[in-house]
Motif scaffolding. Structure first.
Motif, PDB file in Angstrom:
ATOM      1  N   GLY A   1       9.061  -5.786   2.211  1.00 17.24           N
ATOM      2  CA  GLY A   1       8.928  -4.570   1.431  1.00 17.24           C
ATOM      3  C   GLY A   1      10.111  -4.212   0.572  1.00 17.24           C
ATOM      4  O   GLY A   1      10.736  -5.074  -0.044  1.00 17.24           O
ATOM      5  N   TYR A   2      10.431  -2.927   0.563  1.00 18.57           N
ATOM      6  CA  TYR A   2      11.465  -2.412  -0.327  1.00 18.57           C
ATOM      7  C   TYR A   2      12.814  -2.454   0.381  1.00 18.57           C
ATOM      8  O   TYR A   2      12.975  -1.917   1.474  1.00 18.57           O
ATOM      9  CB  TYR A   2      11.132  -0.978  -0.734  1.00 18.57           C
TER      10      TYR A   2
ATOM     11  N   LEU B   1       0.834  -1.208   0.000  1.00 13.99           N
ATOM     12  CA  LEU B   1       0.000   0.000   0.000  1.00 13.99           C
ATOM     13  C   LEU B   1       0.865   1.253   0.000  1.00 13.99           C
ATOM     14  O   LEU B   1       1.988   1.248   0.503  1.00 13.99           O
ATOM     15  CB  LEU B   1      -0.873   0.026   1.264  1.00 13.99           C
ATOM     16  N   HIS B   2       0.317   2.325  -0.530  1.00 17.29           N
ATOM     17  CA  HIS B   2       0.943   3.643  -0.419  1.00 17.29           C
ATOM     18  C   HIS B   2       1.018   3.995   1.067  1.00 17.29           C
ATOM     19  O   HIS B   2       0.055   3.801   1.798  1.00 17.29           O
ATOM     20  CB  HIS B   2       0.069   4.657  -1.170  1.00 17.29           C
ATOM     21  N   SER B   3       2.172   4.509   1.506  1.00 19.01           N
ATOM     22  CA  SER B   3       2.333   4.678   2.955  1.00 19.01           C
ATOM     23  C   SER B   3       1.456   5.779   3.531  1.00 19.01           C
ATOM     24  O   SER B   3       1.340   5.889   4.752  1.00 19.01           O
ATOM     25  CB  SER B   3       3.798   4.893   3.321  1.00 19.01           C
ATOM     26  N   SER B   4       0.814   6.581   2.689  1.00 20.57           N
ATOM     27  CA  SER B   4      -0.137   7.557   3.245  1.00 20.57           C
ATOM     28  C   SER B   4      -1.329   6.853   3.892  1.00 20.57           C
ATOM     29  O   SER B   4      -2.024   7.432   4.708  1.00 20.57           O
ATOM     30  CB  SER B   4      -0.620   8.513   2.154  1.00 20.57           C
TER      31      SER B   4
ATOM     32  N   LYS C   1      11.157   4.222  -1.215  1.00 14.62           N
ATOM     33  CA  LYS C   1       9.906   3.719  -1.790  1.00 14.62           C
ATOM     34  C   LYS C   1       8.906   3.673  -0.652  1.00 14.62           C
ATOM     35  O   LYS C   1       9.006   2.827   0.235  1.00 14.62           O
ATOM     36  CB  LYS C   1      10.107   2.338  -2.423  1.00 14.62           C
ATOM     37  N   THR C   2       7.955   4.590  -0.696  1.00 11.95           N
ATOM     38  CA  THR C   2       7.103   4.828   0.470  1.00 11.95           C
ATOM     39  C   THR C   2       5.896   3.900   0.463  1.00 11.95           C
ATOM     40  O   THR C   2       4.781   4.290   0.166  1.00 11.95           O
ATOM     41  CB  THR C   2       6.647   6.294   0.483  1.00 11.95           C
ATOM     42  N   ILE C   3       6.163   2.643   0.807  1.00 12.20           N
ATOM     43  CA  ILE C   3       5.097   1.650   0.826  1.00 12.20           C
ATOM     44  C   ILE C   3       4.889   1.074   2.224  1.00 12.20           C
ATOM     45  O   ILE C   3       5.755   1.152   3.089  1.00 12.20           O
ATOM     46  CB  ILE C   3       5.398   0.477  -0.136  1.00 12.20           C
ATOM     47  N   ILE C   4       3.710   0.480   2.380  1.00 10.05           N
ATOM     48  CA  ILE C   4       3.419  -0.381   3.521  1.00 10.05           C
ATOM     49  C   ILE C   4       3.515  -1.810   2.986  1.00 10.05           C
ATOM     50  O   ILE C   4       2.707  -2.200   2.153  1.00 10.05           O
ATOM     51  CB  ILE C   4       2.000  -0.130   4.054  1.00 10.05           C
ATOM     52  N   PRO C   5       4.511  -2.597   3.438  1.00  7.07           N
ATOM     53  CA  PRO C   5       4.656  -3.951   2.893  1.00  7.07           C
ATOM     54  C   PRO C   5       3.434  -4.808   3.239  1.00  7.07           C
ATOM     55  O   PRO C   5       2.954  -4.784   4.372  1.00  7.07           O
ATOM     56  CB  PRO C   5       5.906  -4.493   3.590  1.00  7.07           C
TER      57      PRO C   5
END
Lengths: 444, 444
Positions: free
Chosen positions: B298-299, B206-209, B305-309
């Protein structure tokens, strides 16, 4: 302004702008940048801009600047970006990502939503105004080519060109409709700080039988991370929440009017866990987060490798709200790790972007709301104090002292950054009318 | 037995066994297995074994079995393995890993220490005895070809061939001298259980926002892991330590006599952290551990890379002591995760090997100690209740009911599994004499 006429005009002229979508301006892959910037220069020139410039002076991909004179001496500055995300995975696109295709009333192509479509709507509107008595107000365009790689040259460019960019108000990229078809007038962006944690415990990976005495970098990292977040998922860093600005009365009322469909969101992303906080709506607007973006240590393959990793890495970001400063947040985390006994865990600042939120009671925000209510209906217009995501907007606020709003043409199914990115033609047409009406009224 | 004569004999006949070191029997790369097993079969036949067999019946690389008749009807079973670790990184070897080379009184080649050298010493001794009046006792050899890949077929082979393997005592591979040149009589091995933790929180990254509401698999994993280990680095799993056997008086005395050079160990491995437990000596013998072998989520690349794994993995092992059962330990960990609220964190058992420790007061252990003290000197002989590492020994204990000791020819600079693996010729010669004397006295 006649709504039907403007909407039909927008749709009729749309194909003449397809070339913009065909240019694969992928900043991450350094593709198509020059030709896309040149295409824009050409468009602005043809539309009769009084100034068109390519700014190279701060390095990076060129920024395209254009200025138009209007009938009333008020100036609206537009922020857009001409670069797009890579199209990968290409196999998941139903049609070529760089071949604009209309299907079921939707226009598919990379960039339709994020954010070539919005600039196309703005270009069309200039042409319309010019054919119908002239632009109501002065317009300026700041179109950068590095948004998808973090806008590394925007702040410096805004500082260097503050006089060129001087404006009364600013309309950002983004904006559009939420999951329940409400049109959003968005007034801010969250900030972000990205940082890495790294810890090394030995010169070499060790045989795990030595765990009888040797410390383990992966355990060290896990313990350091765990010390930064409580069982309530709140950040346990002294001072972390201290500088957060209150939303104010208008903001709180706006949040109360927002909708959030728990079940829909869970289904959409396949979420398996309960929400981490009780009130997602408030958190999305004025909450802050600390996310682990990635973890890495030791052996990550299949099967067994009985080692003690010599080092371990974590990548993290915090989404910030006004007035949390990215650099300060990293310092607070460093201090907290020290206090928690993790002096050996290194913290490396990677990048920061500051949050901003336009005064929700400002006349320009109120004007946007009034016109949105007129065009989209009162029940379907929402004031959003800020997005959950970020962008390079804060320097515009600081250097130009302008209110900024986001009012755009996307909808909940637009899939920005993903395959089959699209906008609906009806949204494009109505959004163009909304913007035309806004500029017309702003001239009064 | 004349010490000088036996030692000279061992050194004189050593080159005739070099072929064993030249065969690149790398089980992990499935190389040279058949020819090495055949070479052994041929050697045992030439030495006049009464039975020589290649066992294939449980699958995997063949086990070479040989049986010799002695003058007294007592049977010593030897465990060895003919496979070796891959030689990589080859560039770090000063001479070809499969070309035995003597330099500075040391014999260099892959397998000299682990553990072809020991089998060579045992083969030489058979020859010596046969030329000097015959073998004092019956000998049996169990030489497997999969030790370096976890001995996956040993337990079943021992069960299937328990009658063939029947013996009074067993001499294992390994053993030799510690950092301070003390000869060790080692009487056991630790066990191990390897397992993975895996947690998934969403269908997609997911997008980390969205961290304003969506849980993060990496955080979930970190919190689950952190809940399994206290600030004192002890395992926080109910029942984990409950079944551990006491060392007993002899064991405790033995541990007290062991040496452990803190500074040397820290320098050797470049350890940057304090020891995790106060008494490494005791921990190495009768302590248990839980190590993270690897982390992944994740990354993991450079930059941001601003993700939620959506998912996160950890690989772990526990080094176990008698009487901790690998399967039981994983069940206890599963239960504790449930109690800690981490029902969603999956635990996957990968492999287990049980610990064993021969009764330190048994006559065979005492005989080893007596002869070691005679050959190496009382001050330089140490009783080691068990090694910190493991091996597939427990099934021999269970099926054959034999005491097992490890008395070998390596030293602290032997570099098993690493480039420039070697043994010292003097250790080889003396170790051969020690073993000869042991067999002779055991016949009395």
């Amino acid at each position: 302004m006649n709504q039907t006429e403007v909407e039909q005009y927008a749709l009729a002229t749309l194909p003449s702008l397809y070339q913009y979508l065909k240019l694969p301006s992928i900043s991450a892959q350094n593709q198509g940048i020059t030709e896309t910037a040149d295409w824009l220069i050409n468009q602005f020139s043809k539309l009769g801009a009084k100034r068109v410039e390519k700014w190279h002076d701060q390095g990076g991909n060129p920024i395209v600047f254009a200025e138009f004179e209007g009938q009333v001496d008020r100036t609206v500055l537009f922020y857009n970006h001409y670069d797009v995300q890579p199209p990968e995975p290409v196999a998941e696109w139903q049609t070529d990502p760089f071949e604009p295709t209309v299907r079921d009333g939707k226009l598919f192509a990379r960039g339709t939503c994020d954010d070539k479509g919005e600039l196309m709507s703005r270009l069309t509107l200039i042409k319309y105004f010019q054919e119908h008595g002239g632009l109501p107000v002065n317009l300026k365009f700041f179109v950068e080519g590095e948004e998808e790689i973090g806008s590394p040259h925007v702040d410096q460019s805004v500082i260097a060109h503050a006089t060129d960019l001087a404006a009364d108000v600013c309309i950002w990229e983004g904006g559009g409709k939420d999951e329940e078809e409400n049109f959003q007038v968005t007034c801010g962006l969250k900030g972000i700080v990205s940082f890495d944690l790294h810890v090394q415990t030995a010169a070499v990976d060790l045989h795990s039988s030595l765990a009888s005495y040797a410390d383990n970098a992966a355990w060290r990292l896990v313990q350091a991370l765990a010390s930064l977040r409580g069982a309530d998922n709140r950040v346990r860093v002294a001072g972390f929440y201290d500088t957060i600005e209150s939303l104010g009365e208008t903001g709180q009322k706006a949040v109360a009017r927002l909708t959030f469909n728990d079940a829909e969101v869970k289904r959409n992303y396949g979420l398996r866990r309960p929400f981490v906080y009780a009130d997602p709506k408030s958190e999305l607007i004025n909450g802050t987060t600390m996310s682990i973006n990635g973890l890495s240590a030791g052996y990550e393959g299949n099967g067994v490798k009985t080692i003690i990793p010599k080092e371990a890495h974590a990548k993290l970001d915090c989404r910030l709200v006004p007035d949390q400063e990215p650099e300060d947040i990293v310092k607070l985390i460093r201090n907290q790790l020290d206090r928690n006994g993790f002096e050996d865990v290194n913290v490396e600042f990677l990048l920061g972007e500051r949050a901003f939120r336009t005064d929700l009671d400002s006349p320009f925000v109120q004007l946007n709301m009034t016109i949105a209510q007129e065009v989209y209906g009162k029940a379907h217009t929402k004031l959003v104090p800020n997005m959950a995501g970020g962008g390079p907007a804060k320097q515009f606020v600081d250097s130009l002292n302008v209110p900024i709003v986001m009012v755009g043409t996307h909808y909940a199914g637009s899939h920005p950054h993903s395959p089959n990115e699209n906008i609906r033609l009806a949204d494009y047409a109505k959004g163009t009318y909304f913007l035309g009406l806004l500029l017309t009224r702003y001239a009064r």
